[in-house]
Design an enzyme around this catalytic site. Sequence first.
Site, PDB file in Angstrom:
ATOM      1  N   LYS A  70      -7.185   1.804  -2.547  1.00 32.45           N
ATOM      2  CA  LYS A  70      -6.754   1.155  -1.128  1.00 32.45           C
ATOM      3  C   LYS A  70      -6.867   2.476  -0.017  1.00 32.45           C
ATOM      4  O   LYS A  70      -7.248   2.392   0.930  1.00 32.45           O
ATOM      5  CB  LYS A  70      -5.443   0.715  -1.318  1.00 32.45           C
ATOM      6  N   SER A 130       0.764  -1.173  -0.092  1.00 30.43           N
ATOM      7  CA  SER A 130       0.059  -0.094  -0.092  1.00 30.43           C
ATOM      8  C   SER A 130       0.803   1.294  -0.039  1.00 30.43           C
ATOM      9  O   SER A 130       1.616   1.459   0.999  1.00 30.43           O
ATOM     10  CB  SER A 130      -0.858   0.170   1.238  1.00 30.43           C
ATOM     11  N   LYS A 161       0.789   5.644   8.233  1.00 34.29           N
ATOM     12  CA  LYS A 161       1.472   5.559   7.084  1.00 34.29           C
ATOM     13  C   LYS A 161       0.404   5.682   5.806  1.00 34.29           C
ATOM     14  O   LYS A 161       0.275   6.765   4.956  1.00 34.29           O
ATOM     15  CB  LYS A 161       2.337   4.361   6.720  1.00 34.29           C
TER      16      LYS A 161
HETATM   17  P1  NAD Z   1       5.550  -6.089   7.415  1.00 31.63           P
HETATM   18  O1  NAD Z   1       6.331  -5.022   8.113  1.00 31.63           O
HETATM   19  O2  NAD Z   1       5.358  -7.454   8.300  1.00 31.63           O
HETATM   20  O3  NAD Z   1       6.413  -6.855   6.258  1.00 31.63           O
HETATM   21  C1  NAD Z   1       7.460  -6.015   5.272  1.00 31.63           C
HETATM   22  C2  NAD Z   1       8.501  -6.817   4.960  1.00 31.63           C
HETATM   23  O4  NAD Z   1       9.235  -6.287   4.143  1.00 31.63           O
HETATM   24  C3  NAD Z   1       9.177  -7.168   6.232  1.00 31.63           C
HETATM   25  O5  NAD Z   1       9.447  -8.632   5.889  1.00 31.63           O
HETATM   26  C4  NAD Z   1      10.912  -6.485   5.874  1.00 31.63           C
HETATM   27  O6  NAD Z   1      11.949  -7.276   6.257  1.00 31.63           O
HETATM   28  C5  NAD Z   1      10.683  -6.377   4.448  1.00 31.63           C
HETATM   29  N1  NAD Z   1      11.595  -5.407   3.826  1.00 31.63           N
HETATM   30  C6  NAD Z   1      11.390  -3.994   4.156  1.00 31.63           C
HETATM   31  N2  NAD Z   1      12.475  -3.236   3.586  1.00 31.63           N
HETATM   32  C7  NAD Z   1      12.987  -4.110   2.641  1.00 31.63           C
HETATM   33  C8  NAD Z   1      14.063  -4.085   1.602  1.00 31.63           C
HETATM   34  N3  NAD Z   1      14.385  -2.943   1.381  1.00 31.63           N
HETATM   35  N4  NAD Z   1      14.355  -5.073   1.019  1.00 31.63           N
HETATM   36  C9  NAD Z   1      13.562  -6.216   1.234  1.00 31.63           C
HETATM   37  N5  NAD Z   1      12.598  -6.540   2.032  1.00 31.63           N
HETATM   38  C10 NAD Z   1      12.428  -5.411   2.648  1.00 31.63           C
HETATM   39  O7  NAD Z   1       4.481  -5.486   6.734  1.00 31.63           O
HETATM   40  P2  NAD Z   1       2.829  -6.199   6.323  1.00 31.63           P
HETATM   41  O8  NAD Z   1       1.855  -6.207   7.305  1.00 31.63           O
HETATM   42  O9  NAD Z   1       3.207  -7.474   5.632  1.00 31.63           O
HETATM   43  O10 NAD Z   1       2.320  -5.074   5.091  1.00 31.63           O
HETATM   44  C11 NAD Z   1       3.037  -4.942   3.832  1.00 31.63           C
HETATM   45  C12 NAD Z   1       2.210  -3.989   3.096  1.00 31.63           C
HETATM   46  O11 NAD Z   1       0.788  -4.657   3.021  1.00 31.63           O
HETATM   47  C13 NAD Z   1       2.074  -2.665   3.754  1.00 31.63           C
HETATM   48  O12 NAD Z   1       2.138  -1.768   2.737  1.00 31.63           O
HETATM   49  C14 NAD Z   1       0.826  -2.545   4.480  1.00 31.63           C
HETATM   50  O13 NAD Z   1       0.212  -1.261   4.644  1.00 31.63           O
HETATM   51  C15 NAD Z   1      -0.133  -3.534   3.672  1.00 31.63           C
HETATM   52  N6  NAD Z   1      -1.186  -4.210   4.200  1.00 31.63           N
HETATM   53  C16 NAD Z   1      -1.069  -4.825   5.464  1.00 31.63           C
HETATM   54  C17 NAD Z   1      -2.141  -5.454   5.914  1.00 31.63           C
HETATM   55  C18 NAD Z   1      -1.969  -6.071   7.446  1.00 31.63           C
HETATM   56  O14 NAD Z   1      -2.937  -6.247   8.230  1.00 31.63           O
HETATM   57  N7  NAD Z   1      -0.654  -6.293   8.033  1.00 31.63           N
HETATM   58  C19 NAD Z   1      -3.585  -5.507   5.473  1.00 31.63           C
HETATM   59  C20 NAD Z   1      -3.423  -4.871   4.167  1.00 31.63           C
HETATM   60  C21 NAD Z   1      -2.155  -4.216   3.431  1.00 31.63           C
END
Ligand code: NAD
Length: 296
Positions: A171, A96, A239
């Site tokens: 979104k 997102s 965010k």
């Molecule tokens: P998270 O923080 O659990 O996972 C993010 C991953 O990205 C981590 O494993 C981190 O190590 C990795 N990462 C960060 N920078 C990096 C880089 N430069 N290179 C490689 N890996 C890297 O986040 P999440 O909850 O999985 O969310 C991911 C996306 O999905 C976000 O944009 C969030 O807003 C969206 N989202 C999350 C949810 C939820 O309920 N968690 C629901 C809908 C949408």
Amino acid sequence: MYKIGFIGLGIMGKPMCKNLLKAGYQLVVYDLSKIAVEELVAAGASEGVSPREVASQTEVIVTMLPNSPEVREVLLGPGGVIEGVRPGSLVIDMSSIDPLASRELGAVLAEKGVRMLDAPVSGGEPKAIDGTLSIMVGGIQHDFDTCYNILRIMGTSVVRVGDLGAGNVAKLANQIMVALNIAAMSEALVFATKVGVDPELVYQAIRGGLAGSNALDAKAPLVLEGKFNPGFRIKLHIKDLANALASAHVIGVPLPLTAGVMEILQALQVDGLGDADHGAIVRFYEKLAKVEVRRK
Ligand code: NAD
């Protein structure tokens, strides 16, 4: 079947990968977290040592990262996707992020003959595990059609909303409505509790009427139990609302209610609740009114 690269193995990315593996896709994965990569390798994926390596071995590259700066770094930074990707490949960014960033990144990739979709999701971890996410897609129809079967493994609702960036616009609209719904629920249930009426019965009485919503049904039971472990973290919602406010202001759209809820989220983060579920918005109202909305 396409060979898929998957970068970003967090709360969401990990179960999404597992569903792709179960469906028979070959995956090459990358994350800064070695533990996350090892878990996916144990489940049948192979490891790419950098985004460049992932891109050089695959035709479709999925990213599931926190926000625009991380997606930019992984796609265009040193050792990034752009250094290894072959012309004709497709990038699906499912993070997102700011819709204007999606468009900029897509334009840079297009110069290399690489196409891009933005495909953010709604539904959270439980739906990522079940493969029942709602996926909002921006990009050209042909690319949407090419990727539809891959996206359907991860989600039950896969809707093309418009051109690149439109997925993230949808979104952000979703995130505005979810935040305002939770704030409205919190305000109402704190009011009912302080008057002396059982909030559980108020919830049961109104959930089938016009005030009923998926947000109410998802969050009210957790609030009544006092369960605020994530879920969807307050800091991630900050965010999203920051991206909504920034892109709305660029095009001359004031978002007064979003701005109000943003300040509530900021106050909760200062209070140490940045990693709590966004249902903890109720805690802000509880503090103001000196009452707790809990099941009796
Ligand atoms: P998270 O923080 O659990 O996972 C993010 C991953 O990205 C981590 O494993 C981190 O190590 C990795 N990462 C960060 N920078 C990096 C880089 N430069 N290179 C490689 N890996 C890297 O986040 P999440 O909850 O999985 O969310 C991911 C996306 O999905 C976000 O944009 C969030 O807003 C969206 N989202 C999350 C949810 C939820 O309920 N968690 C629901 C809908 C949408």
